[in-house]
Design a protein around this motif. Structure first.
Motif, PDB file in Angstrom:
ATOM      1  N   ASP A  91       5.037 -10.055   4.254  1.00 12.56           N
ATOM      2  CA  ASP A  91       5.867  -8.991   3.667  1.00 12.56           C
ATOM      3  C   ASP A  91       5.025  -7.894   3.009  1.00 12.56           C
ATOM      4  O   ASP A  91       5.543  -6.846   2.626  1.00 12.56           O
ATOM      5  N   LEU A  92       3.707  -8.137   2.824  1.00 14.59           N
ATOM      6  CA  LEU A  92       2.713  -7.155   2.372  1.00 14.59           C
ATOM      7  C   LEU A  92       2.878  -6.695   0.927  1.00 14.59           C
ATOM      8  O   LEU A  92       1.998  -6.051   0.385  1.00 14.59           O
ATOM      9  N   ALA A  93       3.994  -6.985   0.271  1.00 12.23           N
ATOM     10  CA  ALA A  93       4.206  -6.621  -1.135  1.00 12.23           C
ATOM     11  C   ALA A  93       3.961  -5.131  -1.387  1.00 12.23           C
ATOM     12  O   ALA A  93       3.232  -4.746  -2.298  1.00 12.23           O
ATOM     13  N   MET A  94       4.579  -4.300  -0.551  1.00 14.79           N
ATOM     14  CA  MET A  94       4.442  -2.862  -0.710  1.00 14.79           C
ATOM     15  C   MET A  94       5.802  -2.206  -0.889  1.00 14.79           C
ATOM     16  O   MET A  94       6.824  -2.757  -0.496  1.00 14.79           O
ATOM     17  N   ILE A  95       5.780  -1.014  -1.485  1.00 16.84           N
ATOM     18  CA  ILE A  95       7.009  -0.249  -1.691  1.00 16.84           C
ATOM     19  C   ILE A  95       6.998   0.920  -0.714  1.00 16.84           C
ATOM     20  O   ILE A  95       6.196   1.853  -0.850  1.00 16.84           O
ATOM     21  N   PRO A  96       7.871   0.898   0.319  1.00 19.93           N
ATOM     22  CA  PRO A  96       7.792   1.883   1.415  1.00 19.93           C
ATOM     23  C   PRO A  96       7.882   3.336   0.982  1.00 19.93           C
ATOM     24  O   PRO A  96       7.244   4.202   1.591  1.00 19.93           O
ATOM     25  N   LEU A  97       8.660   3.637  -0.071  1.00 25.77           N
ATOM     26  CA  LEU A  97       8.855   5.031  -0.468  1.00 25.77           C
ATOM     27  C   LEU A  97       7.708   5.566  -1.323  1.00 25.77           C
ATOM     28  O   LEU A  97       7.622   6.769  -1.547  1.00 25.77           O
ATOM     29  N   MET A  98       6.854   4.700  -1.799  1.00 22.85           N
ATOM     30  CA  MET A  98       5.712   5.139  -2.590  1.00 22.85           C
ATOM     31  C   MET A  98       4.548   5.537  -1.692  1.00 22.85           C
ATOM     32  O   MET A  98       4.451   5.093  -0.553  1.00 22.85           O
ATOM     33  N   SER A  99       3.664   6.363  -2.221  1.00 20.14           N
ATOM     34  CA  SER A  99       2.523   6.849  -1.440  1.00 20.14           C
ATOM     35  C   SER A  99       1.532   5.725  -1.164  1.00 20.14           C
ATOM     36  O   SER A  99       1.547   4.678  -1.816  1.00 20.14           O
ATOM     37  N   VAL A 100       0.655   5.981  -0.206  1.00 19.17           N
ATOM     38  CA  VAL A 100      -0.378   5.006   0.128  1.00 19.17           C
ATOM     39  C   VAL A 100      -1.272   4.752  -1.083  1.00 19.17           C
ATOM     40  O   VAL A 100      -1.590   3.603  -1.417  1.00 19.17           O
ATOM     41  N   SER A 101      -1.678   5.820  -1.777  1.00 14.26           N
ATOM     42  CA  SER A 101      -2.583   5.636  -2.923  1.00 14.26           C
ATOM     43  C   SER A 101      -1.906   4.873  -4.048  1.00 14.26           C
ATOM     44  O   SER A 101      -2.538   4.046  -4.711  1.00 14.26           O
ATOM     45  N   ARG A 102      -0.619   5.105  -4.269  1.00 15.27           N
ATOM     46  CA  ARG A 102       0.108   4.364  -5.311  1.00 15.27           C
ATOM     47  C   ARG A 102       0.198   2.889  -4.944  1.00 15.27           C
ATOM     48  O   ARG A 102       0.034   2.018  -5.797  1.00 15.27           O
ATOM     49  N   ASN A 103       0.472   2.601  -3.683  1.00 16.45           N
ATOM     50  CA  ASN A 103       0.515   1.213  -3.231  1.00 16.45           C
ATOM     51  C   ASN A 103      -0.865   0.569  -3.292  1.00 16.45           C
ATOM     52  O   ASN A 103      -0.996  -0.596  -3.652  1.00 16.45           O
ATOM     53  N   PHE A 104      -1.880   1.347  -2.936  1.00 18.43           N
ATOM     54  CA  PHE A 104      -3.251   0.825  -2.930  1.00 18.43           C
ATOM     55  C   PHE A 104      -3.654   0.355  -4.326  1.00 18.43           C
ATOM     56  O   PHE A 104      -4.302  -0.699  -4.481  1.00 18.43           O
ATOM     57  N   PHE A 105      -3.272   1.105  -5.352  1.00 19.18           N
ATOM     58  CA  PHE A 105      -3.692   0.795  -6.720  1.00 19.18           C
ATOM     59  C   PHE A 105      -2.594   0.150  -7.561  1.00 19.18           C
ATOM     60  O   PHE A 105      -2.744   0.047  -8.778  1.00 19.18           O
ATOM     61  N   MET A 106      -1.522  -0.300  -6.922  1.00 14.50           N
ATOM     62  CA  MET A 106      -0.414  -0.886  -7.671  1.00 14.50           C
ATOM     63  C   MET A 106      -0.887  -2.101  -8.475  1.00 14.50           C
ATOM     64  O   MET A 106      -1.404  -3.070  -7.929  1.00 14.50           O
ATOM     65  N   GLY A 107      -0.730  -2.026  -9.788  1.00 11.30           N
ATOM     66  CA  GLY A 107      -1.179  -3.103 -10.668  1.00 11.30           C
ATOM     67  C   GLY A 107      -2.615  -2.950 -11.135  1.00 11.30           C
ATOM     68  O   GLY A 107      -3.062  -3.666 -12.029  1.00 11.30           O
ATOM     69  N   ASN A 108      -3.356  -2.000 -10.535  1.00  9.84           N
ATOM     70  CA  ASN A 108      -4.758  -1.750 -10.908  1.00  9.84           C
ATOM     71  C   ASN A 108      -5.010  -0.251 -11.033  1.00  9.84           C
ATOM     72  O   ASN A 108      -6.035   0.268 -10.588  1.00  9.84           O
ATOM     73  N   GLU A 109      -4.070   0.443 -11.663  1.00 10.36           N
ATOM     74  CA  GLU A 109      -4.104   1.904 -11.665  1.00 10.36           C
ATOM     75  C   GLU A 109      -5.306   2.453 -12.439  1.00 10.36           C
ATOM     76  O   GLU A 109      -5.556   2.032 -13.582  1.00 10.36           O
ATOM     77  N   PRO A 110      -6.064   3.393 -11.840  1.00 11.34           N
ATOM     78  CA  PRO A 110      -7.122   4.072 -12.599  1.00 11.34           C
ATOM     79  C   PRO A 110      -6.483   5.055 -13.581  1.00 11.34           C
ATOM     80  O   PRO A 110      -5.518   5.751 -13.236  1.00 11.34           O
ATOM     81  N   LEU A 111      -7.007   5.091 -14.784  1.00 13.34           N
ATOM     82  CA  LEU A 111      -6.406   5.924 -15.830  1.00 13.34           C
ATOM     83  C   LEU A 111      -7.431   6.938 -16.336  1.00 13.34           C
ATOM     84  O   LEU A 111      -8.631   6.706 -16.306  1.00 13.34           O
TER      85      LEU A 111
END
Length: 262
Positions: A91-111
């Motif tokens: 199921d890949l645990a991704m959110i289809p409507l979110m951008s690739v970069s947002r999915n890539f860093f989901m839970g590990n967001e650079p701030l």
């Protein structure tokens, strides 16, 4: 052939019971750095239970897990992830409507700091996402492209690239090619090859012998919660591997016992 390095993970005589149901009945396996180890078996063979035990979802009823040569017990998947074991499920645990970069860093967001505030660093996230995806052979239109617009193979590659970027030493892929077309499957298999060449150990779960033979270094077949042995590339043919998965040995024994009437 040069001697193998010490295994990253060693699973020794793993048993897993769910009440009176024995899902795993003493499975042993070694996973080495930089190899693609294919775990094959038909539905109900115990593949999913085994990888969930390896990745901390299930605790083994008995047996021992060694990570980097040390006895290890994962209390939950977060422990396994912290150790460097990443699992990419179907199921890949991704959110289809979110951008690739947002999915890539989901839970590990650079701030980045903005006065007293900490905000998502879009520039850094976008740069790293494009860089990592190019390294895996995928050219995105842009980092803000919605994940839902990517092909199945490209989404698999995003999930794999994400796991590798965040330090996976062992990458478990659960049937990554099961719902893909020919071209998308080829892309995913190429990605697996790139990851292996980075020194990451890949555990490739599949019931497709052709896909396993395309990228596998070693092959282990599970049948009814037991391992039927491990073979290296060149030691087993696709036909023999398929026969093991289909229980050919059991059928041959039954045929012999019935005088060749099966």
């Amino acid at each position: 052939m040069s001697p193998l390095p010490p295994p990253l993970i060693e699973m020794r005589n793993i048993e897993k019971h769910f009440g009176s149901v024995i899902a795993l009945a003493g499975v042993s396996l070694q996973i080495y750095p930089g190899e693609c180890h294919c775990l094959l078996g038909d539905n109900g063979a115990g593949k999913s239970t085994f990888i969930k035990t390896m990745s901390g979802v299930h605790k083994p009823t008995s047996g021992e897990i060694l990570f980097d040569g040390k006895p290890t017990q994962f209390d939950d998947p977060r422990d396994a992830i912290a150790a460097g074991i990443a699992t990419v499920y179907q199921d890949l645990a991704m959110i289809p409507l979110m951008s690739v970069s947002r999915n890539f860093f989901m839970g590990n967001e650079p701030l980045r700091k903005f006065g007293p505030f900490r905000l998502f660093d879009h520039e850094k996230a976008n740069r790293i996402t494009m860089q990592e995806m190019r390294a895996m052979g995928i050219n995105l239109r842009g980092p803000d492209q919605a994940v839902g617009t990517l092909s199945g193979g490209e989404r698999q590659t995003v999930a794999i690239a994400r796991a590798v970027h965040f330090g996976a030493k062992v990458l478990i892929l659960d049937e990554p090619t099961s719902a893909l077309g020919v071209r998308q499957t080829a892309n995913v298999l190429s990605t697996v090859d790139r990851v292996r060449k980075k020194g990451v150990a890949v555990v490739f779960i599949t019931h497709n012998v052709r896909h396993a033979m395309a990228v596998g270094d070693r092959f282990t077949v599970l049948n009814r919660g037991k391992t039927l042995g491990t073979s290296e590339r060149g030691q087993i043919t696709p036909e023999e591997l398929q026969d093991l998965m289909a229980g050919g040995q059991e059928m041959a024994a039954l045929e012999a016992s019935l005088g060749g009437t099966v």
